[in-house]
Design a protein around this motif. Structure first.
Motif, PDB file in Angstrom:
ATOM      1  N   LYS A 192       0.706  -1.152   0.038  1.00  0.00           N
ATOM      2  CA  LYS A 192      -0.032   0.028  -0.056  1.00  0.00           C
ATOM      3  C   LYS A 192       0.844   1.354   0.093  1.00  0.00           C
ATOM      4  O   LYS A 192       0.388   2.517  -0.156  1.00  0.00           O
ATOM      5  CB  LYS A 192      -0.886   0.093   1.162  1.00  0.00           C
ATOM      6  CG  LYS A 192      -0.244   0.071   2.605  1.00  0.00           C
ATOM      7  CD  LYS A 192      -1.265   0.228   3.520  1.00  0.00           C
ATOM      8  CE  LYS A 192      -0.712   0.569   5.070  1.00  0.00           C
ATOM      9  NZ  LYS A 192      -1.890   0.477   5.992  1.00  0.00           N
ATOM     10  N   TRP A 193       2.033   1.085   0.369  1.00  0.00           N
ATOM     11  CA  TRP A 193       3.209   1.984   0.357  1.00  0.00           C
ATOM     12  C   TRP A 193       3.944   2.139  -1.052  1.00  0.00           C
ATOM     13  O   TRP A 193       4.374   1.128  -1.407  1.00  0.00           O
ATOM     14  CB  TRP A 193       3.843   2.257   1.440  1.00  0.00           C
ATOM     15  CG  TRP A 193       3.199   2.201   2.828  1.00  0.00           C
ATOM     16  CD1 TRP A 193       3.304   1.095   3.590  1.00  0.00           C
ATOM     17  CD2 TRP A 193       2.441   3.120   3.285  1.00  0.00           C
ATOM     18  NE1 TRP A 193       2.367   1.585   4.744  1.00  0.00           N
ATOM     19  CE2 TRP A 193       2.010   2.679   4.821  1.00  0.00           C
ATOM     20  CE3 TRP A 193       2.304   4.510   3.014  1.00  0.00           C
ATOM     21  CZ2 TRP A 193       1.094   3.433   5.674  1.00  0.00           C
ATOM     22  CZ3 TRP A 193       1.448   5.328   3.887  1.00  0.00           C
ATOM     23  CH2 TRP A 193       0.950   4.934   4.954  1.00  0.00           C
TER      24      TRP A 193
ATOM     25  N   ASN B 281       4.519  -7.018  -8.481  1.00  0.00           N
ATOM     26  CA  ASN B 281       4.068  -6.349  -7.579  1.00  0.00           C
ATOM     27  C   ASN B 281       3.327  -5.129  -7.968  1.00  0.00           C
ATOM     28  O   ASN B 281       2.229  -4.632  -7.643  1.00  0.00           O
ATOM     29  CB  ASN B 281       4.884  -5.770  -6.447  1.00  0.00           C
ATOM     30  CG  ASN B 281       5.543  -6.871  -5.617  1.00  0.00           C
ATOM     31  OD1 ASN B 281       4.924  -7.958  -5.572  1.00  0.00           O
ATOM     32  ND2 ASN B 281       6.648  -6.999  -5.228  1.00  0.00           N
ATOM     33  N   ASN B 282       3.750  -4.500  -9.159  1.00  0.00           N
ATOM     34  CA  ASN B 282       3.119  -3.342  -9.761  1.00  0.00           C
ATOM     35  C   ASN B 282       2.220  -3.390 -10.833  1.00  0.00           C
ATOM     36  O   ASN B 282       1.643  -2.413 -11.411  1.00  0.00           O
ATOM     37  CB  ASN B 282       4.275  -2.226 -10.084  1.00  0.00           C
ATOM     38  CG  ASN B 282       5.086  -1.793  -8.830  1.00  0.00           C
ATOM     39  OD1 ASN B 282       4.455  -1.030  -7.988  1.00  0.00           O
ATOM     40  ND2 ASN B 282       6.074  -2.338  -8.472  1.00  0.00           N
ATOM     41  N   SER B 283       2.091  -4.744 -11.417  1.00  0.00           N
ATOM     42  CA  SER B 283       1.109  -4.846 -12.379  1.00  0.00           C
ATOM     43  C   SER B 283      -0.191  -5.402 -11.686  1.00  0.00           C
ATOM     44  O   SER B 283      -0.346  -6.131 -10.848  1.00  0.00           O
ATOM     45  CB  SER B 283       1.689  -6.132 -13.164  1.00  0.00           C
ATOM     46  OG  SER B 283       2.900  -5.900 -13.933  1.00  0.00           O
ATOM     47  N   VAL B 284      -1.415  -4.466 -12.087  1.00  0.00           N
ATOM     48  CA  VAL B 284      -2.669  -4.608 -11.666  1.00  0.00           C
ATOM     49  C   VAL B 284      -3.406  -4.659 -12.839  1.00  0.00           C
ATOM     50  O   VAL B 284      -3.389  -4.226 -13.819  1.00  0.00           O
ATOM     51  CB  VAL B 284      -2.774  -3.180 -10.800  1.00  0.00           C
ATOM     52  CG1 VAL B 284      -1.988  -3.185  -9.604  1.00  0.00           C
ATOM     53  CG2 VAL B 284      -2.888  -2.142 -11.392  1.00  0.00           C
TER      54      VAL B 284
ATOM     55  N   ALA C 188      -2.488   3.188  -5.819  1.00  0.00           N
ATOM     56  CA  ALA C 188      -3.984   3.666  -6.006  1.00  0.00           C
ATOM     57  C   ALA C 188      -5.113   2.496  -5.559  1.00  0.00           C
ATOM     58  O   ALA C 188      -5.815   2.770  -4.735  1.00  0.00           O
ATOM     59  CB  ALA C 188      -4.314   4.311  -7.497  1.00  0.00           C
ATOM     60  N   GLU C 189      -4.603   1.314  -6.123  1.00  0.00           N
ATOM     61  CA  GLU C 189      -5.536   0.464  -5.893  1.00  0.00           C
ATOM     62  C   GLU C 189      -5.680   0.012  -4.412  1.00  0.00           C
ATOM     63  O   GLU C 189      -6.688  -0.267  -3.861  1.00  0.00           O
ATOM     64  CB  GLU C 189      -5.097  -0.820  -6.885  1.00  0.00           C
ATOM     65  CG  GLU C 189      -6.240  -2.071  -6.671  1.00  0.00           C
ATOM     66  CD  GLU C 189      -5.675  -3.187  -7.607  1.00  0.00           C
ATOM     67  OE1 GLU C 189      -6.239  -3.756  -8.434  1.00  0.00           O
ATOM     68  OE2 GLU C 189      -4.509  -3.978  -6.983  1.00  0.00           O
TER      69      GLU C 189
ATOM     70  N   LEU D 231      -7.958   4.959  -3.940  1.00  0.00           N
ATOM     71  CA  LEU D 231      -7.717   5.978  -4.346  1.00  0.00           C
ATOM     72  C   LEU D 231      -7.762   6.003  -6.123  1.00  0.00           C
ATOM     73  O   LEU D 231      -7.547   5.155  -6.583  1.00  0.00           O
ATOM     74  CB  LEU D 231      -6.457   6.771  -3.955  1.00  0.00           C
ATOM     75  CG  LEU D 231      -6.087   6.887  -2.623  1.00  0.00           C
ATOM     76  CD1 LEU D 231      -4.629   7.236  -2.432  1.00  0.00           C
ATOM     77  CD2 LEU D 231      -7.127   7.906  -2.051  1.00  0.00           C
ATOM     78  N   SER D 232      -7.909   7.442  -6.789  1.00  0.00           N
ATOM     79  CA  SER D 232      -7.874   7.298  -8.055  1.00  0.00           C
ATOM     80  C   SER D 232      -6.434   7.301  -8.489  1.00  0.00           C
ATOM     81  O   SER D 232      -5.623   7.933  -7.755  1.00  0.00           O
ATOM     82  CB  SER D 232      -8.716   8.372  -8.639  1.00  0.00           C
ATOM     83  OG  SER D 232      -8.090   9.740  -8.258  1.00  0.00           O
ATOM     84  N   VAL D 233      -6.396   6.769  -9.699  1.00  0.00           N
ATOM     85  CA  VAL D 233      -4.676   7.160 -10.404  1.00  0.00           C
ATOM     86  C   VAL D 233      -4.282   8.516 -10.445  1.00  0.00           C
ATOM     87  O   VAL D 233      -3.194   8.954 -10.147  1.00  0.00           O
ATOM     88  CB  VAL D 233      -4.745   6.327 -11.536  1.00  0.00           C
ATOM     89  CG1 VAL D 233      -3.304   6.746 -12.360  1.00  0.00           C
ATOM     90  CG2 VAL D 233      -5.047   4.774 -11.447  1.00  0.00           C
ATOM     91  N   GLY D 234      -5.318   9.152 -10.775  1.00  0.00           N
ATOM     92  CA  GLY D 234      -4.790  10.677 -10.888  1.00  0.00           C
ATOM     93  C   GLY D 234      -4.626  11.621  -9.735  1.00  0.00           C
ATOM     94  O   GLY D 234      -3.638  12.258  -9.511  1.00  0.00           O
TER      95      GLY D 234
END
Length: 222
Positions: A83-84, A133-136, A175-176, A180-183
Motif C-alpha cells: 500500500k506504500w 508487484n506493480n502490475s494490476v 492507488a488500487e 484512490l484514483s490514479v489521478g
C-alpha cells in the motif's frame, strides 16, 4: 635548589593556565559558537533533516526507510507492504552485532563485482518482483520499464530517493491498494518530485518518506 623549584612551579603554572585557556576556547567557546551558527542558519540540517508528520518526527530526509509487512513464521525476509511506495533495495547492509539491544542496519554496499552471478541474480529477482508487484488489472509493467535504482542498492544502502520514473510505475498499485484514483496518486508524485539541485546538479528525484507521508494524509481525507 630553591631557584630551580621556583622556576618549575612557575612553568607548571604557565602550562596549567595555557591548558585551561585552550580547554575553554576549543572545548567550550568554539563548540558553542559552531552550534549557535548551525542552529541559527542551518537549523533543519543541524538537527538531522527531520521529517515530521502531525507534530511527530517520522524520520530523516537523508535516510531511506523500508515499508514491509511483519515477518511471517519461517520467513527470513519480510514481504513489502504494497500500500506504500517502495524505495530502493538495501542489499549488502550488515546487521548490528555490537549492541544487540537495537536492531540497527549498517551502511554499506554489496561489494559484489559487476559480473558477479550473485549480483546478477539479485537484479533479476528484484526486476521480477517490481513487475509482479506493480502490475494490476488494466496496467501491466514491462521489464523494460523498470529503472536501475529499482533493482540495485546505492553505495550506502541508505538512499532515500527514487526517480520519478520508478514512482510512476508504482502509482497504479498504490492507488488500487488505498482506494484512490490514479489521478490523485499521480498528482502526489508530481507534487513531491524535486528538480535538479541549483537547476543542473543531479537528476529529478522523489523522497519516498515524504511521498508516503503525503499519501497517508490523502488516505485519511478520503
Amino acid at each position: 635548589m630553591n631557584h630551580s623549584v621556583t622556576n618549575t612551579v612557575r612553568l607548571f603554572g604557565a602550562g596549567l593556565r595555557a591548558l585551561l585557556m585552550l580547554t575553554l576556547v576549543t572545548g567550550v567557546i568554539y563548540p558553542l559558537l559552531v552550534t549557535g551558527v548551525a542552529q541559527g542558519l542551518f537549523h533543519d540540517k543541524a538537527n538531522g533533516s527531520e521529517i515530521t508528520a502531525h507534530g511527530k518526527v517520522v524520520g530523516s530526509s537523508l535516510i531511506g526507510q523500508s515499508y514491509d509487512l511483519p515477518l511471517k513464521k519461517g520467513q527470513e525476509t519480510p514481504d513489502p507492504d504494497l500500500k506504500w511506495f517502495q524505495g530502493r533495495p538495501a542489499n549488502g547492509l550488515g546487521s548490528n552485532s555490537v549492541n544487540t539491544r537495537y536492531k540497527l542496519l549498517l551502511s554499506g554496499a554489496t561489494n559484489l563485482s559487476a559480473d558477479s552471478e550473485d549480483l546478477l541474480q539479485q537484479v533479476r529477482d528484484a526486476k521480477a518482483a517490481v513487475v509482479r508487484n506493480n502490475s494490476v488489472p488494466g496496467y501491466t509493467v514491462k521489464p523494460s520499464q523498470v529503472p536501475a535504482e529499482a533493482v540495485t542498492s546505492s553505495g550506502s544502502g541508505l538512499d532515500p530517493h527514487i526517480s520519478p520514473r520508478y514512482a510512476k510505475i508504482q502509482v497504479h498499485r498504490v492507488a488500487e491498494r488505498n482506494g484512490l484514483s490514479v489521478g490523485q496518486v499521480e498528482q502526489l508524485v508530481r507534487d513531491k518530485t524535486e528538480g535538479r539541485t541549483a537547476g543542473f546538479i543531479g537528476e529529478p528525484r522523489v523522497n519516498v518518506l515524504e511521498l508516503n507521508v503525503a499519501l497517508k494524509d490523502l488516505v485519511a481525507r478520503r
